[in-house]
Design a protein around this motif. Structure first.
Motif, mmCIF file in Angstrom:
data_model
loop_
_atom_site.group_PDB
_atom_site.id
_atom_site.type_symbol
_atom_site.label_atom_id
_atom_site.label_comp_id
_atom_site.label_asym_id
_atom_site.label_seq_id
_atom_site.Cartn_x
_atom_site.Cartn_y
_atom_site.Cartn_z
ATOM 1 N N PHE A 97 0.808 -1.219 0.000
ATOM 2 C CA PHE A 97 0.000 0.000 0.000
ATOM 3 C C PHE A 97 0.843 1.271 0.000
ATOM 4 C CE2 PHE A 97 -3.052 -3.179 1.093
ATOM 5 C CZ PHE A 97 -4.240 -2.720 0.563
ATOM 6 N N LYS A 98 2.143 1.134 0.035
ATOM 7 C CA LYS A 98 2.992 2.311 -0.156
ATOM 8 C C LYS A 98 2.918 2.815 -1.597
ATOM 9 C CE LYS A 98 6.412 1.427 3.496
ATOM 10 N NZ LYS A 98 7.843 1.169 3.796
ATOM 11 N N ASP A 99 2.482 1.961 -2.487
ATOM 12 C CA ASP A 99 2.353 2.322 -3.902
ATOM 13 C C ASP A 99 1.035 3.083 -4.104
ATOM 14 O OD1 ASP A 99 2.000 2.472 -6.633
ATOM 15 O OD2 ASP A 99 2.577 0.387 -7.012
ATOM 16 N N PRO A 100 1.072 4.327 -4.589
ATOM 17 C CA PRO A 100 -0.164 5.088 -4.819
ATOM 18 C C PRO A 100 -1.152 4.370 -5.738
ATOM 19 C CG PRO A 100 1.759 6.518 -5.005
ATOM 20 C CD PRO A 100 2.273 5.112 -4.924
ATOM 21 N N ALA A 101 -0.644 3.593 -6.692
ATOM 22 C CA ALA A 101 -1.526 2.863 -7.600
ATOM 23 C C ALA A 101 -2.339 1.809 -6.847
ATOM 24 C CB ALA A 101 -0.715 2.213 -8.723
ATOM 25 N N VAL A 102 -1.720 1.167 -5.864
ATOM 26 C CA VAL A 102 -2.424 0.171 -5.047
ATOM 27 C C VAL A 102 -3.472 0.852 -4.175
ATOM 28 C CG1 VAL A 102 -2.156 -1.522 -3.190
ATOM 29 C CG2 VAL A 102 -0.522 -1.469 -5.089
ATOM 30 N N ARG A 103 -3.127 2.002 -3.615
ATOM 31 C CA ARG A 103 -4.101 2.730 -2.790
ATOM 32 C C ARG A 103 -5.301 3.167 -3.622
ATOM 33 N NH1 ARG A 103 0.690 5.218 -0.787
ATOM 34 N NH2 ARG A 103 0.174 7.256 -1.698
ATOM 35 N N TYR A 114 -9.608 1.747 -3.283
ATOM 36 C CA TYR A 114 -10.876 2.467 -3.182
ATOM 37 C C TYR A 114 -11.854 2.044 -4.272
ATOM 38 C CZ TYR A 114 -8.845 5.435 0.414
ATOM 39 O OH TYR A 114 -8.279 5.889 1.576
ATOM 40 N N LYS A 115 -11.347 1.718 -5.456
ATOM 41 C CA LYS A 115 -12.216 1.231 -6.523
ATOM 42 C C LYS A 115 -12.748 -0.159 -6.196
ATOM 43 C CE LYS A 115 -10.096 3.951 -10.218
ATOM 44 N NZ LYS A 115 -9.337 3.916 -11.497
ATOM 45 N N LEU A 116 -11.902 -0.996 -5.594
ATOM 46 C CA LEU A 116 -12.341 -2.331 -5.202
ATOM 47 C C LEU A 116 -13.382 -2.247 -4.099
ATOM 48 C CD1 LEU A 116 -12.106 -5.410 -5.360
ATOM 49 C CD2 LEU A 116 -10.212 -5.270 -3.724
ATOM 50 N N GLU A 117 -13.139 -1.403 -3.124
ATOM 51 C CA GLU A 117 -14.096 -1.243 -2.028
ATOM 52 C C GLU A 117 -15.449 -0.769 -2.552
ATOM 53 O OE1 GLU A 117 -13.787 0.755 2.330
ATOM 54 O OE2 GLU A 117 -13.779 2.152 0.644
ATOM 55 N N GLY A 118 -15.409 0.149 -3.532
ATOM 56 C CA GLY A 118 -16.654 0.656 -4.103
ATOM 57 C C GLY A 118 -17.434 -0.400 -4.867
ATOM 58 N N GLY A 119 -16.752 -1.438 -5.348
ATOM 59 C CA GLY A 119 -17.427 -2.497 -6.091
ATOM 60 C C GLY A 119 -17.723 -3.732 -5.269
ATOM 61 N N ARG A 173 -7.168 -6.866 -9.755
ATOM 62 C CA ARG A 173 -5.968 -7.381 -10.411
ATOM 63 C C ARG A 173 -4.725 -6.610 -9.989
ATOM 64 N NH1 ARG A 173 -8.994 -7.762 -14.970
ATOM 65 N NH2 ARG A 173 -8.121 -5.826 -15.830
ATOM 66 N N ILE A 174 -4.838 -5.293 -9.918
ATOM 67 C CA ILE A 174 -3.686 -4.455 -9.550
ATOM 68 C C ILE A 174 -3.199 -4.813 -8.143
ATOM 69 C CG2 ILE A 174 -2.990 -2.097 -8.957
ATOM 70 C CD1 ILE A 174 -4.863 -1.145 -11.227
ATOM 71 N N ILE A 175 -4.111 -4.933 -7.199
ATOM 72 C CA ILE A 175 -3.714 -5.245 -5.814
ATOM 73 C C ILE A 175 -3.187 -6.670 -5.720
ATOM 74 C CG2 ILE A 175 -4.431 -5.261 -3.405
ATOM 75 C CD1 ILE A 175 -6.710 -3.371 -4.177
ATOM 76 N N THR A 176 -3.832 -7.599 -6.421
ATOM 77 C CA THR A 176 -3.387 -8.993 -6.405
ATOM 78 C C THR A 176 -1.959 -9.119 -6.930
ATOM 79 O OG1 THR A 176 -5.642 -9.850 -6.678
ATOM 80 C CG2 THR A 176 -3.831 -11.310 -7.301
ATOM 81 N N GLU A 177 -1.668 -8.454 -8.030
ATOM 82 C CA GLU A 177 -0.314 -8.501 -8.590
ATOM 83 C C GLU A 177 0.711 -7.909 -7.626
ATOM 84 O OE1 GLU A 177 -0.738 -6.491 -12.296
ATOM 85 O OE2 GLU A 177 -1.833 -8.149 -13.247
ATOM 86 N N ALA A 178 0.300 -6.878 -6.880
ATOM 87 C CA ALA A 178 1.207 -6.286 -5.891
ATOM 88 C C ALA A 178 1.506 -7.270 -4.770
ATOM 89 C CB ALA A 178 0.586 -5.009 -5.316
ATOM 90 N N THR A 202 -5.918 -9.684 -0.932
ATOM 91 C CA THR A 202 -6.532 -8.500 -1.532
ATOM 92 C C THR A 202 -7.922 -8.285 -0.953
ATOM 93 O OG1 THR A 202 -5.295 -8.714 -3.596
ATOM 94 C CG2 THR A 202 -7.374 -7.506 -3.695
ATOM 95 N N GLY A 203 -8.715 -9.342 -0.898
ATOM 96 C CA GLY A 203 -10.035 -9.240 -0.288
ATOM 97 C C GLY A 203 -9.950 -8.974 1.200
ATOM 98 N N GLY A 204 -8.963 -9.573 1.847
ATOM 99 C CA GLY A 204 -8.802 -9.369 3.289
ATOM 100 C C GLY A 204 -8.453 -7.952 3.659
ATOM 101 N N SER A 205 -7.847 -7.218 2.722
ATOM 102 C CA SER A 205 -7.499 -5.828 3.017
ATOM 103 C C SER A 205 -8.742 -4.983 3.267
ATOM 104 C CB SER A 205 -6.674 -5.235 1.867
ATOM 105 O OG SER A 205 -7.451 -5.086 0.688
ATOM 106 N N ILE A 206 -9.860 -5.373 2.670
ATOM 107 C CA ILE A 206 -11.114 -4.656 2.916
ATOM 108 C C ILE A 206 -11.491 -4.779 4.389
ATOM 109 C CG2 ILE A 206 -13.569 -4.541 2.362
ATOM 110 C CD1 ILE A 206 -11.898 -3.627 0.046
ATOM 111 N N GLY A 207 -11.433 -5.997 4.920
ATOM 112 C CA GLY A 207 -11.759 -6.195 6.332
ATOM 113 C C GLY A 207 -10.762 -5.528 7.261
ATOM 114 N N LEU A 208 -9.522 -5.407 6.787
ATOM 115 C CA LEU A 208 -8.466 -4.847 7.622
ATOM 116 C C LEU A 208 -8.641 -3.352 7.859
ATOM 117 C CD1 LEU A 208 -5.729 -5.552 9.025
ATOM 118 C CD2 LEU A 208 -4.618 -4.925 6.866
#
Length: 478
Positions: free
Chosen positions: A164-170, A174-179, A201-206, A245-251
């Motif tokens: 999450f230090k990567d701005p692209a991942v951050r 927010y787009k994943l959370e919205g969906g 996909r972006i977060i998973t690849e990270a 990636t999905g767990g980050s939502i709960g985190l």
């Protein structure tokens, strides 16, 4: 007795947004005054629990009324887990030996009160404190609080190579959370949730890269446990990355708005601000011209601040506890729940119940959770962290982080809106479990104390009494 049915035409849930759904279940509670009722939808049957007394009865049926089939569905639809991995994750879903139960145990070990949680909390709150040295004097309050919590939490959990230090991942987060809700339904995601799928996909690849670089060696016990168990069963790395990636939502998804609302209610009300500031400043010790905030003192000796935080959870959390009916079950010996159906416990129904909270249930009252006879309430009705076997394992981590952030802001800054009064009316219910402000608030931060600040724990972490399960058994109400 079969739970009384409310017609599909009456509710038209297929056209309802999340906030409309929450409003409707409250309206049905007040109109029909039923302890439980049935909503018939095409191809499914939902049971909605209104009566607080039925909640402990339901939660004791951990296999007959189970969260596990719901979680397997989330693995498939929201996380996009592959078929080979789903074969592993879906085995014996309601048994103690099954993947879901064992994964929950591993997660809980990393977040339960004790040395692991103490270490995690210390890292997160010190990251927060250090970041405040560089806080601008003007910020958008929701955006600012959310970013601070996101970075403190993920840096503490994932270590120096935190994705999450990567701005692209951050941005993708927010787009994943919205969906989230769209993906969970599994309805034509490639058409209606393209942005969310791309973000996933972006977060998973990270995370795939994170695992490949052995970054877990410097991560928390929580993060290592979440990797090691599925890996030991042969789950492919890419699927573990999807799960993370999905767990980050709960985190972080609930802690971010909860932090905002806690700060909002403290600083927007002069009486609450004065009460909390007077209480928290007693947790400070001055040595050598520098300040030391004892967070152990805050957790155990600042009941007004803790109550304010809990009240923010009560007023603004909108989640639903969900259970799948695995076998026909006569709930409480009275209400027949049919196999294949779903049981819902909407937190909004419980959180604004005048029976549970009194005549001022719809008001924000920062002293509500103080342990005094005049503020007595039914603790079972507090559903911000769920309950029973599916009680949120991260509640102690999240609440300690929120209290630390609120405390250090109280002591170091005053916060005022740049223009006009605080807006106390508008919010949206688009997050899965928490309201978010309808628009962000431009605020100015005024420095109270320019000395250097440190956060310490004078004694090992002691769990706070946040949910019913945290209370001494003699004080719990069924």
């Amino acid at each position: 007795m079969v739970a009384k049915r409310v017609s599909y035409k009456q509710i038209q849930l297929q056209q309802s947004r999340m906030d409309d759904c929450a409003n409707r279940v409250n309206l049905f509670r007040d109109k029909y005054k039923l302890p439980i009722y049935t909503l018939r939808l095409p191809g499914s049957r939902l049971y909605v629990i209104n009566d607080t007394g039925l909640i402990p009865v339901l939660q004791r049926q951990i296999r007959t009324l189970s969260i596990s089939p719901i979680i397997v569905r989330i693995f498939s639809h929201f996380m996009g887990i592959s078929e080979p991995a789903l074969d592993i994750m879906g085995r014996d879903p309601i048994e103690d030996s099954g993947f879901v139960h064992q994964m929950t145990i591993g997660t809980t070990k990393g977040l339960a009160p004790g040395p692991n949680l103490d270490d995690l909390n210390a890292k997160a709150v010190n990251i927060l404190n250090a970041s405040l040295e560089h806080t601008p004097t003007r910020v958008k309050m929701f955006q600012w609080a959310s970013h601070e919590i996101m970075m403190a939490t993920t840096n503490a959990v994932y270590g120096p190579r935190n994705p999450f230090k990567d701005p692209a991942v951050r941005a993708a987060y927010y787009k994943l959370e919205g969906g989230l809700l769209t993906l969970v339904t599994g309805f034509l995601p490639s058409l209606v949730a393209r942005e969310a799928l791309k973000a996933r996909r972006i977060i998973t690849e990270a995370f795939v890269k994170y695992f490949a670089e052995n970054s877990l060696e410097e991560a928390s016990v929580y993060a290592r446990n979440r990797y090691q168990y599925p890996s030991s069963l042969g789950v492919p790395v890419e699927d573990i990355a999807k799960m993370e990636t999905g767990g980050s939502i709960g985190l972080i998804s609930n802690t971010m708005p909860a932090t905002f609302w806690t700060l909002y209610h403290i600083f927007s009300d002069p009486a609450v601000l004065e009460d909390c500031h007077e209480e928290v400043k007693k947790a400070v010790r001055e040595r050598g011209g520098e300040n030391y905030l004892d967070l152990a003192y805050v957790k155990s000796c600042c009941p007004l601040l803790v109550s304010t935080m809990q009240e923010a959870f009560r007023v603004h959390s909108i989640g639903m506890s969900v259970r799948a009916v695995v076998e026909d079950h006569l709930l409480g010996g009275e209400y027949l729940l049919k196999k294949g159906s779903t049981v819902l416990i909407p937190s909004t129904v419980q959180h604004n119940s005048s029976t549970a909270w009194g005549k001022n249930a719809n008001d924000f009252y920062h002293k509500r959770f103080l342990k005094k006879p005049k503020t007595k309430h039914n603790p079972v009705a507090f559903r911000a962290f769920g309950g029973g076997s599916t009680l949120c394992p991260g509640r102690h981590f999240a609440t300690t982080e929120i209290l630390a952030f609120a405390s250090i802001i109280l002591l170091r800054f005053d916060i005022k809106p740049v223009k006009g009064p605080w807006d106390t009316k508008l919010y949206k219910e688009t997050n899965a479990a928490f309201r978010i402000p309808n628009h962000d608030i431009d605020v100015e931060l005024f420095l109270r104390d320019c000395r250097k600040w440190h956060i310490i724990f004078s004694e090992p972490g002691k769990p706070m009494e946040i949910s019913t399960e945290d209370l001494p058994s003699t004080s719990k109400e069924a």
